[in-house]
Design a protein around this motif. Structure first.
Motif, short mmCIF file in Angstrom:
data_model
loop_
_atom_site.label_atom_id
_atom_site.label_comp_id
_atom_site.label_asym_id
_atom_site.label_seq_id
_atom_site.Cartn_x
_atom_site.Cartn_y
_atom_site.Cartn_z
N GLY A 1 3.05 0.49 5.37
CA GLY A 1 3.00 -0.86 5.91
C GLY A 1 1.82 -1.68 5.43
O GLY A 1 1.08 -1.29 4.52
N CYS A 2 1.67 -2.84 6.03
CA CYS A 2 0.57 -3.74 5.67
C CYS A 2 -0.38 -3.85 6.86
O CYS A 2 -0.17 -3.22 7.88
N CYS B 1 1.67 -4.79 10.19
CA CYS B 1 2.52 -3.84 10.91
C CYS B 1 1.79 -2.52 11.19
O CYS B 1 2.14 -1.80 12.11
N CYS C 1 6.98 -4.25 9.34
CA CYS C 1 7.35 -5.66 9.53
C CYS C 1 8.49 -5.99 8.57
O CYS C 1 8.75 -5.24 7.63
N CYS D 1 7.59 -5.72 4.77
CA CYS D 1 7.35 -4.35 4.32
C CYS D 1 8.64 -3.55 4.28
O CYS D 1 8.88 -2.77 3.36
ZN LIG Z 1 4.00 -5.06 7.03
#
Ligand SMILES: [Zn+2]
Ligand SMILES: [Zn+2]
Length: 427
Positions: free
Chosen positions: A170-171, A174, A231, A234
């Motif tokens: 994820g980033c 998230c 999210c 992602c």
């Molecule tokens: Zn993300």
């Protein structure tokens, strides 16, 4: 030998056949780098310590426990690089390489240093083949690089149990909700985890998922999975990665527990696992995306993706699998001086040696004051293809005796003929 001057624990000497294999591995990899359009970057073996603290992450095992750090004579804290990415990124920013054509695709061979418990294929001075690509944010570059790795494995005939494991971590957005969910789960089960994991829960939460202890892996089975918290962006990228891998016929499995130990990764992380002849799984390579590292080290926002592979492990795996390395070129011609002390023979022998080498014919002569018999024996030992005997007669008649060491055939030829004949043998 005095124990105090033996090679330090976790290091190794490479010589003979193995040193040759070492370079053959690099040569094969270099050829594939050309094919895929990567160029080499060579960075210093040591950097200022702060670089690794800021990139690898202050709370990681690497920075906390494994770095070789010292003050130099000027009082600056210096660290022998524990991995290759930080230096490569630093060099790209410092030399404005990211202002040029993108994507920038780089590879390197870097000796790295980590104070770890030595084990099979893992050393304290380790050599890494690494790739870092900058400027491309999507799954295309990831799949292109993974397909390049498939080519490398195919070239080395590493197929037994070869598995590509992928995950998305994820980033920043998230991962926050995922970390919250993990925290909640760990809080419930904290006491049942091992002590290392309990410490990691406070500092480097994701690493708990990496733990190989049985009780921890069992608990991790039912822990929240990152892929359920991605999210929309992602998630979309992760699905695109899977689709593109399929499009290219690259098999993979999703491993939700794959997180990688370093702080700078986001979204895609991956690992290649091979099976050793005795049936153990061996991670041969790992890497992932790190879109924020360039910026956090003072460059402009630049997406990036990379991986590193330990060459010691690769060599070990290839030797275990009986990979057919090519053999070093052996001596073509050994010049036997049968008239030691005779200045004419001496002159002729050295002249011949020089002329043969000029033609790229691997040649040697006796440098040990050996008898004729011992010279032939030595030529045999070094696997020489031919011997040329030089004695008093040869000096007078200018006819040389060429002996084929494989079938013991002898030929008499004049000087020029010998050179021509041996040149033809080369082709
Ligand atoms: Zn993300
Ligand atoms: Zn554990």
């Amino acid at each position: 030998m005095n124990q105090n001057i033996l090679a330090p624990r976790g290091t190794q000497d490479l010589f003979g056949k193995r040193a040759y294999r070492w370079h053959e591995i690099k040569k094969i990899i270099r050829n594939i780098m050309d094919l895929y359009g990567l160029s080499e970057i060579i960075t210093p073996t040591f950097e200022y310590t702060e670089l690794f603290e800021r990139s690898v992450g202050e709370e990681t095992d690497v920075v906390q426990k494994e770095m070789y750090t010292f003050l130099d004579k000027g009082g600056r804290s210096i660290t022998l690089r524990p991995e290759g990415t930080a230096g490569a990124v630093r060099a790209c920013i410092q030399n404005n390489l990211l202002q040029g054509n993108l994507p920038l695709k780089l590879f390197y061979f870097a000796n790295c240093f980590r104070y770890e418990k030595p084990q099979a294929g893992r050393f304290r001075e380790l050599n890494q083949f690494g790739v870092e690509v900058f400027g491309a944010s999507g799954a295309e570059i990831e799949v292109d690089m993974i397909s390049m790795l498939m080519r490398i494995f195919a070239e080395f005939k590493i197929t037994r149990g070869l598995t590509l494991a992928i995950n998305s971590i994820g980033c920043k957005v998230c991962r926050k909700s995922y970390v919250d969910a993990l925290n909640e789960y760990f809080a419930k089960h904290k006491e049942s985890y091992c002590s290392t994991c309990q410490t990691r829960m406070n500092k480097n939460l994701l690493r708990v998922l990496d733990c190989k202890q049985e009780k921890c892996t069992a608990l991790n089975e039912t822990a929240p999975k990152i892929t359920e918290y991605l999210c929309p962006d992602c998630k979309k990228e992760f699905i695109r990665l899977q689709n593109l891998l399929q499009l290219n016929g690259i098999a993979f499995k999703i491993d939700n527990k794959l997180v990688r130990g370093l702080d700078y990764y986001n979204r895609t992380v991956f690992e290649f696992i091979a099976r050793t002849p005795d049936g153990n799984n061996l991670a041969v390579l790992g890497g992932g995306r790190y879109d924020d590292l360039v910026q956090s080290l003072g460059g402009s926002q630049t997406p990036a993706f990379g991986f590193g592979m330990g060459l010691e492990r690769l060599l070990m795996l290839l030797e275990e699998q009986n990979y057919e390395f090519s053999t070093p070129k052996s001596c073509d011609v050994f010049i036997v001086n049968a008239s030691k002390g005779n200045p004419d023979a001496e002159t002729l022998a050295w002249q011949l040696l020089a002329d043969l080498r000029k033609q790229n014919i691997a040649s040697e002569l006796d440098v040990m004051q050996r008898s004729v018999k011992a010279q032939f024996k030595y030529a045999d030992k070094i696997n020489a293809n031919f011997c040329i005997v030089i004695g008093e007669d040869e000096c007078k008649t200018k006819m040389l005796t060429l002996k084929n060491m494989k079938n013991s055939e002898e030929k008499q030829m004049v000087y020029e003929e010998v050179l021509n004949y041996l040149c033809q043998q080369q082709q």
